[in-house]
Write an enzyme that holds these catalytic residues in place. Structure first.
Site, PDB file in Angstrom:
ATOM      1  N   HIS A   1      32.420  28.105  46.894  1.00 32.02           N
ATOM      2  CA  HIS A   1      32.070  27.362  45.674  1.00 32.02           C
ATOM      3  C   HIS A   1      33.359  27.164  44.885  1.00 32.02           C
ATOM      4  O   HIS A   1      34.143  28.099  44.721  1.00 32.02           O
ATOM      5  CB  HIS A   1      31.068  28.191  44.871  1.00 32.02           C
ATOM      6  CG  HIS A   1      30.418  27.461  43.738  1.00 32.02           C
ATOM      7  ND1 HIS A   1      31.114  26.993  42.647  1.00 32.02           N
ATOM      8  CD2 HIS A   1      29.118  27.124  43.524  1.00 32.02           C
ATOM      9  CE1 HIS A   1      30.262  26.411  41.807  1.00 32.02           C
ATOM     10  NE2 HIS A   1      29.045  26.475  42.323  1.00 32.02           N
TER      11      HIS A   1
ATOM     12  N   GLU B   1      29.563  33.222  47.377  1.00 27.04           N
ATOM     13  CA  GLU B   1      30.029  31.999  46.726  1.00 27.04           C
ATOM     14  C   GLU B   1      31.509  31.727  46.975  1.00 27.04           C
ATOM     15  O   GLU B   1      32.166  31.062  46.179  1.00 27.04           O
ATOM     16  CB  GLU B   1      29.676  32.049  45.237  1.00 27.04           C
ATOM     17  CG  GLU B   1      28.156  31.988  45.105  1.00 27.04           C
ATOM     18  CD  GLU B   1      27.628  31.997  43.695  1.00 27.04           C
ATOM     19  OE1 GLU B   1      26.643  31.293  43.437  1.00 27.04           O
ATOM     20  OE2 GLU B   1      28.202  32.728  42.865  1.00 27.04           O
ATOM     21  N   LYS B   2      32.011  32.224  48.113  1.00 25.06           N
ATOM     22  CA  LYS B   2      33.451  32.059  48.342  1.00 25.06           C
ATOM     23  C   LYS B   2      33.823  30.602  48.629  1.00 25.06           C
ATOM     24  O   LYS B   2      34.980  30.236  48.506  1.00 25.06           O
ATOM     25  CB  LYS B   2      33.945  32.986  49.445  1.00 25.06           C
ATOM     26  CG  LYS B   2      33.343  32.784  50.810  1.00 25.06           C
ATOM     27  CD  LYS B   2      33.968  33.781  51.796  1.00 25.06           C
ATOM     28  CE  LYS B   2      33.361  33.680  53.178  1.00 25.06           C
ATOM     29  NZ  LYS B   2      31.979  34.173  53.233  1.00 25.06           N
TER      30      LYS B   2
ATOM     31  N   GLU C   1      28.005  26.592  32.274  1.00 26.66           N
ATOM     32  CA  GLU C   1      28.494  26.501  33.659  1.00 26.66           C
ATOM     33  C   GLU C   1      28.354  25.076  34.153  1.00 26.66           C
ATOM     34  O   GLU C   1      27.338  24.424  33.885  1.00 26.66           O
ATOM     35  CB  GLU C   1      27.637  27.343  34.608  1.00 26.66           C
ATOM     36  CG  GLU C   1      27.749  28.821  34.513  1.00 26.66           C
ATOM     37  CD  GLU C   1      26.851  29.483  35.574  1.00 26.66           C
ATOM     38  OE1 GLU C   1      26.599  28.882  36.631  1.00 26.66           O
ATOM     39  OE2 GLU C   1      26.398  30.600  35.300  1.00 26.66           O
TER      40      GLU C   1
ATOM     41  N   GLU D   1      20.863  32.890  33.733  1.00 25.39           N
ATOM     42  CA  GLU D   1      19.920  31.947  34.347  1.00 25.39           C
ATOM     43  C   GLU D   1      18.580  32.635  34.622  1.00 25.39           C
ATOM     44  O   GLU D   1      18.110  32.702  35.764  1.00 25.39           O
ATOM     45  CB  GLU D   1      20.491  31.349  35.625  1.00 25.39           C
ATOM     46  CG  GLU D   1      21.629  30.391  35.351  1.00 25.39           C
ATOM     47  CD  GLU D   1      22.015  29.558  36.571  1.00 25.39           C
ATOM     48  OE1 GLU D   1      21.629  29.912  37.697  1.00 25.39           O
ATOM     49  OE2 GLU D   1      22.707  28.545  36.390  1.00 25.39           O
TER      50      GLU D   1
END
Ligand code: GLA
Length: 674
Positions: A367, A364-365, A316, A157
């Site tokens: 997500h 990002e736990k 993604e 990205e």
């Protein structure tokens, strides 16, 4: 862009890829074994590895530790899972900014963007570039022959967090970029209109990036537009540098990088990036709201446009909740499959998520992932496994190009950048919302439209909508005129054709470069107060914008006029003034002008489609409720609603993969052979 994954290339049995980002470095080795077992169970065929592994691969400038990655690649290969291998340059490790604080990016206020998150580096830093290319070379030499390697994934990205950097490196690179664009200072001074506000430059060294100026003022608009162009190009230059090195060392391995065609992400002009890579890939995350589903379709469609109609790769998206909204809701039943299959319908031959296993630690736990905290005994994992099975059965779709629509919507990054600059007639204009509004109108009428970058070949399209095509160089305007003169139907809106490539107003009246083609002339804009509306005499309403349109050309028909019934007390009285016009042109072509932001564009679009002889490809009962998407040999039907849709109007149909044939449940998708 003609290549697909290396290991499945020549003579392959068609197959859709299914997978995710895989971050084994977050887990002990015992977990890896369980991971691949569950991947096989879920039907995973490919994973992206190493995206954020730099600190583990090179723990210090002279220390390399690639052994663990060897083991990961071997394990995946032994289990038949291919690898999209990241060059791992997405986020520099702590030792780098510790030793070289001069790699850190700087914002428009001159403040350093500190490490602690990710992608905090300057895209133009020569120090960063040198280290990054060392790593790329290491990866290419070590893994170029590895049998699991299917593609290279450059960085990640690019520009997600650091697109607009104002560091000294950025300023230096900006000046070089400007020299290449303009050659000499006289040309730059002309382009930037520096006679205004005493901005004339006498030396290249005087030029800076457009940092924040004092309250009530903003940097020069052309400087801003050029900085937006430069910032996109600076990232592209990094992409090229990694790609060139990869191609020189591993010429047979295709190269991709994941775009962010989604929502309001606007910093990268992907029309100029797409030709530089072998496989277009995209990341898409749903932004909740009433337009969410249609926006997903729009972004997928545009990604297909960037790929020139060829298959691309959904690198993604999320199985369920993300973690970066104010409130992060789980997807509703059916949405996981619907979102993935909508991307597939628009040309994705690989359906991948962020990420395989939901992290236990780190930012990002919370997500979602393919394998959630709850483990494999969970509704989410079962939905993932079901989708994997469906994709296996949909394998015949792989490789099919999109069937071009008869209509198109033009998409233009410079117009997005310039139309939303400060110091314009209204700060409320939203480029994406206007384009999406037209896309929704196509969906509502049941007529397919391709979303394509402005400047694309228009041959083959019969009706083209160019919403807020604000930046319009003379050659582009001439192409649009030629399209209409050749029998095409052009539809455009307020604030189109207003400035040239230097953001200079086209003189003589609005809409500037399109004035003659449209046969109308406007002397002053009449923007509306936020929330205020105008009524048109065909029963429609508009907001945001209005204009005292005067018909000046031959053969111009007024399709709708303003009435005096608007809700903005301060607005100009436009009673009886044309609001929507259509000029007949050449051999059956036309040019339509819409001078306000219509609340509902579908009624007008229906009239224009009728006049152009373009009819829906769906039975009337399904139009609006179902989105039809076509790839060569296949039709996809997506239920846009939260209620079941009876498919009886299609007659007897046969679907692939056991997908619905009689009733399309809420949010469901079915796939038919043509
Ligand atoms: C981006 C990144 C991923 C992850 C997701 C979360 O797409 O590429 O690493 O952060 O966002 O939505």
């Amino acid at each position: 862009m003609s290549r697909w994954l290396r290991r499945t290339d020549a003579g392959r049995t068609p197959r859709l890829e299914f997978g995710a980002d895989y971050n084994p470095e977050q887990w002990p080795r015992e977990t890896w074994t369980r991971d691949v077992e569950l991947m096989r169970d879920a039907g995973v065929t490919i994973v992206t590895v190493g995206v954020f592994s730099w600190a583990r691969l090179q723990p210090a400038p002279d220390v390399w530790d690639l052994g663990w990655l060897d083991d990961v690649l071997d394990l995946l290969h032994e289990n038949g899972i291919a690898v999209d291998l990241a060059t791992a340059t997405a986020s520099p490790p702590p030792w780098m900014h510790h030793r070289h604080p001069e790699i850190l990016a700087v914002d428009a206020d001159g403040r350093t963007l500190w490490p602690g998150g990710r992608q905090h580096h300057r895209p133009t830093s020569p120090v960063f570039r040198r280290y990054a290319l060392d790593l790329v070379e290491k990866m290419a030499r070590r893994y170029g022959e590895h049998p699991a390697l299917a593609a290279w994934h450059v960085s990640n990205e690019l520009g997600c967090h650091d697109v607009h950097d104002h560091s000294p490196d950025a300023e230096h690179a900006f000046r070089i970029w400007l020299r290449e664009r303009y050659g000499d200072l006289a040309a730059l001074n002309h382009a930037w209109g520096t006679a205004f506000w005493s901005q004339h430059y006498g030396d290249w060294a005087e030029i800076r990036t457009p940092r924040r100026t004092g309250p009530g003022t903003h940097p020069n608009p052309t400087q801003q537009l050029d900085f937006a162009r430069f910032s996109s190009d600076a990232l592209l230059s990094h992409l090229r540098a990694e790609r060139d090195l990869l191609r020189s060392l591993t010429p047979d391995v295709p190269v991709t990088t994941n775009f962010m065609v989604m929502g309001e992400t606007s910093g990268m002009d992907y029309a100029s990036w797409a030709p530089e890579i072998d496989i277009v890939s995209n990341d898409h995350y749903v932004h909740p709201g009433p337009s969410a589903r249609d926006e997903l379709s729009f972004s997928a469609n545009l990604t297909g446009g960037l790929a020139g109609g060829a298959p691309w790769w959904l690198m993604e998206h999320s199985t369920s909740a993300v973690n970066w909204q104010p409130v992060n809701r789980a997807k509703r039943p059916g949405e996981l499959a619907r979102d993935s299959l909508t991307h597939l319908a628009h040309g994705a031959d690989a359906i991948c998520y962020f990420q395989w296993r939901q992290s236990a630690a780190g930012a990002e736990k919370f997500h979602s992932a393919m394998l959630p905290h709850a483990g494999s005994d969970s509704a989410l994992f079962r939905a993932v496994r079901d989708l994997g099975a469906t994709l296996r059965e949909l394998a015949p779709v792989a490789g099919a190009h999109r069937v071009p629509a008869r209509a198109a919507i033009l998409w233009d990054w410079p117009s997005w950048w310039a139309a939303e600059q400060p110091f314009t007639p209204t700060a409320e204009l939203r480029y994406k919302a206007e384009a999406l509004g037209w896309y929704r109108a196509f969906l509502d009428t049941g007529v397919r439209a391709d979303v394509v970058p402005a400047g694309s070949e228009l041959t083959g399209y019969e009706l083209v909508v160019a919403p807020v095509l604000h930046v319009l160089p003379a050659e582009r305007a001439a192409e649009l005129a030629a399209f209409a003169e050749g029998g095409g139907h052009l539809v455009t809106t307020y604030f189109s054709g207003i400035v040239d490539e230097n953001a200079h107003a086209v003189l003589g009246g609005y809409p500037g470069a399109l004035r003659e083609l449209l046969g109308v002339r406007v002397e002053e804009f009449a923007p509306l107060d936020p929330g205020a509306t105008v009524l048109l005499d065909d029963g429609s309403t508009g907001d945001l914008w209005s204009e005292p349109v005067r018909v000046v050309g031959d053969d111009v028909e007024v399709l709708a006029g303003y009435t005096g019934g608007g809700s903005d007390p301060g607005a100009a009285d436009l009673t009886g003034v044309p609001a929507v016009t259509r000029r007949a042109i050449g051999a059956g072509g036309s040019a339509t002008y819409v001078s306000t932001r219509l609340a509902d564009r579908a009624p007008l679009l229906r009239r224009l489609l009728d006049a152009a002889g373009i009819v829906p490809e769906l039975p009337g009962e399904l139009c609006g409720r179902v989105e039809l998407i076509r790839r060569e040999g296949f039709r996809f039907l997506v239920n846009r609603t939260d209620t079941p849709v009876e498919l009886a109007p299609l007659g007897e149909i046969e679907s692939l993969a056991g997908l619905p044939t009689t009733t399309l449940p809420p949010r469901a998708v079915t796939v038919l052979r043509d």
